[in-house]
Design a protein around this motif. Structure first.
Motif, PDB file in Angstrom:
ATOM      1  N   TYR A 130       0.757  -1.341  -0.070  1.00 35.73           N
ATOM      2  CA  TYR A 130      -0.105   0.054  -0.110  1.00 35.73           C
ATOM      3  C   TYR A 130       0.950   1.217  -0.019  1.00 35.73           C
ATOM      4  O   TYR A 130       1.922   1.197   0.701  1.00 35.73           O
ATOM      5  N   HIS A 131       0.311   2.320  -0.525  1.00 35.75           N
ATOM      6  CA  HIS A 131       1.090   3.652  -0.926  1.00 35.75           C
ATOM      7  C   HIS A 131       0.361   4.755  -0.465  1.00 35.75           C
ATOM      8  O   HIS A 131      -1.254   4.668  -0.984  1.00 35.75           O
ATOM      9  N   ASP A 132       0.617   5.909   0.017  1.00 33.05           N
ATOM     10  CA  ASP A 132      -0.044   6.997   0.362  1.00 33.05           C
ATOM     11  C   ASP A 132      -0.227   7.804  -0.640  1.00 33.05           C
ATOM     12  O   ASP A 132      -1.224   8.887  -0.709  1.00 33.05           O
ATOM     13  N   SER A 133       0.438   7.825  -1.706  1.00 29.89           N
ATOM     14  CA  SER A 133       0.160   8.759  -2.878  1.00 29.89           C
ATOM     15  C   SER A 133       0.455   7.775  -4.308  1.00 29.89           C
ATOM     16  O   SER A 133       1.333   6.742  -4.282  1.00 29.89           O
ATOM     17  N   LYS A 134      -0.027   8.309  -5.326  1.00 24.55           N
ATOM     18  CA  LYS A 134       0.103   7.864  -6.573  1.00 24.55           C
ATOM     19  C   LYS A 134       1.794   7.807  -7.019  1.00 24.55           C
ATOM     20  O   LYS A 134       2.138   6.934  -7.718  1.00 24.55           O
ATOM     21  N   GLU A 135       2.383   8.798  -6.659  1.00 22.08           N
ATOM     22  CA  GLU A 135       3.709   9.052  -7.084  1.00 22.08           C
ATOM     23  C   GLU A 135       4.495   7.851  -6.315  1.00 22.08           C
ATOM     24  O   GLU A 135       5.481   7.543  -6.829  1.00 22.08           O
ATOM     25  N   SER A 136       4.225   7.524  -5.044  1.00 22.32           N
ATOM     26  CA  SER A 136       5.032   6.513  -4.629  1.00 22.32           C
ATOM     27  C   SER A 136       4.625   5.161  -5.180  1.00 22.32           C
ATOM     28  O   SER A 136       5.487   4.380  -5.202  1.00 22.32           O
ATOM     29  N   LEU A 137       3.309   5.143  -5.506  1.00 20.29           N
ATOM     30  CA  LEU A 137       2.999   3.958  -6.246  1.00 20.29           C
ATOM     31  C   LEU A 137       3.906   3.775  -7.647  1.00 20.29           C
ATOM     32  O   LEU A 137       4.294   2.677  -7.520  1.00 20.29           O
ATOM     33  N   ALA A 138       3.877   4.704  -8.358  1.00 17.69           N
ATOM     34  CA  ALA A 138       4.619   4.621  -9.540  1.00 17.69           C
ATOM     35  C   ALA A 138       6.057   4.553  -9.425  1.00 17.69           C
ATOM     36  O   ALA A 138       6.686   3.843 -10.223  1.00 17.69           O
ATOM     37  N   ALA A 139       6.794   4.907  -8.325  1.00 19.12           N
ATOM     38  CA  ALA A 139       8.040   4.785  -7.947  1.00 19.12           C
ATOM     39  C   ALA A 139       8.565   3.441  -7.558  1.00 19.12           C
ATOM     40  O   ALA A 139       9.529   2.946  -8.110  1.00 19.12           O
ATOM     41  N   SER A 140       7.431   2.890  -6.821  1.00 18.21           N
ATOM     42  CA  SER A 140       7.580   1.443  -6.584  1.00 18.21           C
ATOM     43  C   SER A 140       7.689   0.497  -7.680  1.00 18.21           C
ATOM     44  O   SER A 140       8.443  -0.600  -7.819  1.00 18.21           O
ATOM     45  N   GLU A 141       6.677   0.867  -8.682  1.00 16.01           N
ATOM     46  CA  GLU A 141       6.829  -0.036  -9.833  1.00 16.01           C
ATOM     47  C   GLU A 141       7.785   0.137 -10.874  1.00 16.01           C
ATOM     48  O   GLU A 141       8.313  -0.810 -11.399  1.00 16.01           O
ATOM     49  N   LEU A 142       8.428   1.292 -10.851  1.00 15.19           N
ATOM     50  CA  LEU A 142       9.638   1.715 -11.587  1.00 15.19           C
ATOM     51  C   LEU A 142      10.747   0.949 -10.977  1.00 15.19           C
ATOM     52  O   LEU A 142      11.779   0.487 -11.481  1.00 15.19           O
ATOM     53  N   ARG A 143      10.967   1.029  -9.747  1.00 12.58           N
ATOM     54  CA  ARG A 143      12.131   0.472  -8.971  1.00 12.58           C
ATOM     55  C   ARG A 143      11.915  -1.095  -9.210  1.00 12.58           C
ATOM     56  O   ARG A 143      12.959  -1.658  -9.546  1.00 12.58           O
ATOM     57  N   GLU A 144      10.830  -1.772  -9.047  1.00 10.14           N
ATOM     58  CA  GLU A 144      10.581  -3.123  -9.397  1.00 10.14           C
ATOM     59  C   GLU A 144      11.029  -3.494 -10.801  1.00 10.14           C
ATOM     60  O   GLU A 144      11.719  -4.345 -10.813  1.00 10.14           O
ATOM     61  N   ASN A 145      10.519  -2.922 -11.910  1.00 10.50           N
ATOM     62  CA  ASN A 145      11.069  -2.996 -12.988  1.00 10.50           C
ATOM     63  C   ASN A 145      12.476  -2.929 -13.222  1.00 10.50           C
ATOM     64  O   ASN A 145      13.077  -3.775 -14.100  1.00 10.50           O
ATOM     65  N   SER A 146      13.061  -2.079 -12.577  1.00 11.68           N
ATOM     66  CA  SER A 146      14.533  -1.524 -12.727  1.00 11.68           C
ATOM     67  C   SER A 146      15.400  -2.661 -12.097  1.00 11.68           C
ATOM     68  O   SER A 146      16.293  -3.329 -12.758  1.00 11.68           O
ATOM     69  N   ASP A 147      14.941  -3.525 -11.069  1.00 13.41           N
ATOM     70  CA  ASP A 147      15.615  -4.609 -10.201  1.00 13.41           C
ATOM     71  C   ASP A 147      15.545  -5.898 -11.389  1.00 13.41           C
ATOM     72  O   ASP A 147      16.476  -6.160 -11.536  1.00 13.41           O
ATOM     73  N   ALA A 148      14.312  -5.827 -12.136  1.00 14.38           N
ATOM     74  CA  ALA A 148      14.306  -7.095 -12.840  1.00 14.38           C
ATOM     75  C   ALA A 148      14.989  -7.027 -14.006  1.00 14.38           C
ATOM     76  O   ALA A 148      15.709  -7.742 -14.458  1.00 14.38           O
ATOM     77  N   ARG A 149      15.293  -5.754 -14.467  1.00 13.41           N
ATOM     78  CA  ARG A 149      16.033  -5.436 -15.563  1.00 13.41           C
ATOM     79  C   ARG A 149      17.566  -5.651 -15.538  1.00 13.41           C
ATOM     80  O   ARG A 149      18.203  -6.085 -16.112  1.00 13.41           O
ATOM     81  N   ALA A 150      17.775  -5.287 -14.212  1.00 12.28           N
ATOM     82  CA  ALA A 150      19.417  -5.209 -13.756  1.00 12.28           C
ATOM     83  C   ALA A 150      19.633  -6.564 -13.570  1.00 12.28           C
ATOM     84  O   ALA A 150      20.846  -6.964 -13.947  1.00 12.28           O
ATOM     85  N   GLY A 151      18.951  -7.395 -13.109  1.00 15.65           N
ATOM     86  CA  GLY A 151      19.070  -8.966 -13.057  1.00 15.65           C
ATOM     87  C   GLY A 151      19.258  -9.511 -14.370  1.00 15.65           C
ATOM     88  O   GLY A 151      20.125 -10.710 -14.616  1.00 15.65           O
ATOM     89  N   LEU A 152      18.295  -9.092 -15.398  1.00 16.69           N
ATOM     90  CA  LEU A 152      18.700  -9.977 -16.572  1.00 16.69           C
ATOM     91  C   LEU A 152      20.008  -9.483 -17.207  1.00 16.69           C
ATOM     92  O   LEU A 152      20.555 -10.272 -17.828  1.00 16.69           O
ATOM     93  N   PHE A 153      20.126  -8.149 -17.255  1.00 10.10           N
ATOM     94  CA  PHE A 153      21.351  -7.733 -17.927  1.00 10.10           C
ATOM     95  C   PHE A 153      22.578  -8.096 -17.119  1.00 10.10           C
ATOM     96  O   PHE A 153      23.663  -8.410 -17.706  1.00 10.10           O
ATOM     97  N   GLY A 154      22.417  -8.636 -15.924  1.00 12.45           N
ATOM     98  CA  GLY A 154      23.505  -8.956 -15.135  1.00 12.45           C
ATOM     99  C   GLY A 154      23.886 -10.417 -15.414  1.00 12.45           C
ATOM    100  O   GLY A 154      24.975 -10.670 -15.472  1.00 12.45           O
TER     101      GLY A 154
END
Length: 113
Positions: free
Chosen positions: A16-40
Protein backbone atom coordinates in the motif's frame (compact mmCIF):
# COMPACT_ATOMS: atom_id res chain seq x y z
CA UNK A 1 -10.08 9.22 5.54
CA UNK A 2 -7.18 9.42 3.13
CA UNK A 3 -7.01 7.54 -0.15
CA UNK A 4 -4.55 4.65 -0.22
CA UNK A 5 -3.17 3.05 -3.34
CA UNK A 6 -2.24 -0.59 -3.52
CA UNK A 7 -0.81 -3.10 -5.94
CA UNK A 8 0.38 -6.67 -5.98
CA UNK A 9 4.18 -6.85 -6.14
CA UNK A 10 6.07 -9.39 -8.22
CA UNK A 11 6.80 -11.50 -5.14
CA UNK A 12 3.05 -11.93 -4.54
CA UNK A 13 2.73 -9.57 -1.60
CA UNK A 14 0.31 -6.66 -1.60
CA UNK A 15 1.76 -3.24 -0.82
CA UNK A 16 0.00 0.00 0.00
CA UNK A 17 1.10 3.56 -0.75
CA UNK A 18 -0.20 6.92 0.43
CA UNK A 19 0.26 8.65 -2.94
CA UNK A 20 0.19 7.83 -6.62
CA UNK A 21 3.78 9.07 -6.94
CA UNK A 22 4.97 6.53 -4.39
CA UNK A 23 3.04 3.79 -6.20
CA UNK A 24 4.59 4.73 -9.55
CA UNK A 25 8.07 4.91 -8.01
CA UNK A 26 7.73 1.40 -6.54
CA UNK A 27 6.68 0.01 -9.93
CA UNK A 28 9.64 1.68 -11.64
CA UNK A 29 12.01 0.38 -8.97
CA UNK A 30 10.68 -3.16 -9.34
CA UNK A 31 11.02 -3.04 -13.14
CA UNK A 32 14.51 -1.60 -12.81
CA UNK A 33 15.57 -4.40 -10.45
CA UNK A 34 14.25 -7.07 -12.81
CA UNK A 35 16.01 -5.45 -15.77
CA UNK A 36 19.28 -5.24 -13.82
CA UNK A 37 19.04 -8.94 -13.01
CA UNK A 38 18.50 -9.86 -16.65
CA UNK A 39 21.39 -7.71 -17.87
CA UNK A 40 23.56 -9.05 -15.05
CA UNK A 41 22.92 -12.63 -16.17
CA UNK A 42 23.68 -11.73 -19.77
CA UNK A 43 26.87 -9.96 -18.64
CA UNK A 44 27.96 -12.97 -16.59
CA UNK A 45 27.59 -15.32 -19.54
CA UNK A 46 29.06 -13.01 -22.18
CA UNK A 47 31.90 -11.83 -19.93
CA UNK A 48 32.88 -15.39 -19.08
CA UNK A 49 32.87 -16.44 -22.73
CA UNK A 50 34.84 -13.37 -23.86
CA UNK A 51 37.42 -13.88 -21.13
CA UNK A 52 37.76 -17.55 -22.10
CA UNK A 53 38.23 -16.65 -25.77
CA UNK A 54 40.94 -14.15 -24.84
CA UNK A 55 42.64 -16.75 -22.66
CA UNK A 56 42.59 -19.21 -25.56
CA UNK A 57 44.70 -16.73 -27.52
CA UNK A 58 47.18 -15.65 -24.85
CA UNK A 59 47.05 -17.76 -21.72
CA UNK A 60 46.63 -21.47 -22.34
CA UNK A 61 49.99 -22.24 -20.72
CA UNK A 62 48.95 -20.51 -17.48
CA UNK A 63 47.90 -22.60 -14.48
CA UNK A 64 44.34 -23.89 -14.47
CA UNK A 65 43.39 -22.11 -11.24
CA UNK A 66 44.51 -18.75 -12.70
CA UNK A 67 42.52 -19.23 -15.91
CA UNK A 68 39.45 -20.27 -13.93
CA UNK A 69 39.76 -17.25 -11.66
CA UNK A 70 40.16 -14.91 -14.62
CA UNK A 71 37.06 -16.33 -16.33
CA UNK A 72 35.03 -15.88 -13.14
CA UNK A 73 36.41 -12.36 -12.63
CA UNK A 74 35.73 -11.37 -16.24
CA UNK A 75 32.16 -12.63 -16.11
CA UNK A 76 31.53 -10.99 -12.76
CA UNK A 77 32.96 -7.67 -13.91
CA UNK A 78 30.80 -7.49 -17.03
CA UNK A 79 27.76 -8.63 -15.03
CA UNK A 80 28.32 -5.81 -12.54
CA UNK A 81 28.80 -3.19 -15.25
CA UNK A 82 25.74 -4.24 -17.24
CA UNK A 83 23.58 -4.45 -14.11
CA UNK A 84 24.60 -0.93 -13.07
CA UNK A 85 23.88 0.53 -16.51
CA UNK A 86 20.77 -1.61 -17.22
CA UNK A 87 18.34 1.32 -17.39
CA UNK A 88 20.62 3.28 -19.72
CA UNK A 89 21.16 0.26 -21.98
CA UNK A 90 17.41 -0.42 -22.02
CA UNK A 91 16.68 3.18 -23.02
CA UNK A 92 19.27 2.97 -25.81
CA UNK A 93 17.69 -0.26 -27.10
CA UNK A 94 14.22 1.28 -27.06
CA UNK A 95 15.50 4.37 -28.87
CA UNK A 96 17.12 2.22 -31.57
CA UNK A 97 13.89 0.23 -32.03
CA UNK A 98 11.85 3.44 -32.25
CA UNK A 99 14.24 4.91 -34.82
CA UNK A 100 14.11 1.67 -36.85
CA UNK A 101 10.30 1.75 -36.88
CA UNK A 102 10.28 5.42 -37.90
CA UNK A 103 12.87 4.69 -40.60
CA UNK A 104 10.72 1.85 -41.94
CA UNK A 105 7.58 3.98 -41.99
CA UNK A 106 9.47 6.84 -43.64
CA UNK A 107 10.95 4.59 -46.31
CA UNK A 108 7.52 3.09 -47.05
CA UNK A 109 6.07 6.58 -47.45
CA UNK A 110 9.07 7.62 -49.59
CA UNK A 111 8.59 4.65 -51.94
CA UNK A 112 4.83 5.22 -52.13
CA UNK A 113 5.24 8.85 -53.18
Amino acid sequence: MATRFGRRAADGSFEYHDSKESLAASELRENSDARAGLFGLIGLLVGGVLTYVVLLKIGMDWPKWLRFGLVIAGGGTLAYVLAKFADLIWNIILTIVLLAVLWGIGSMIWKAV
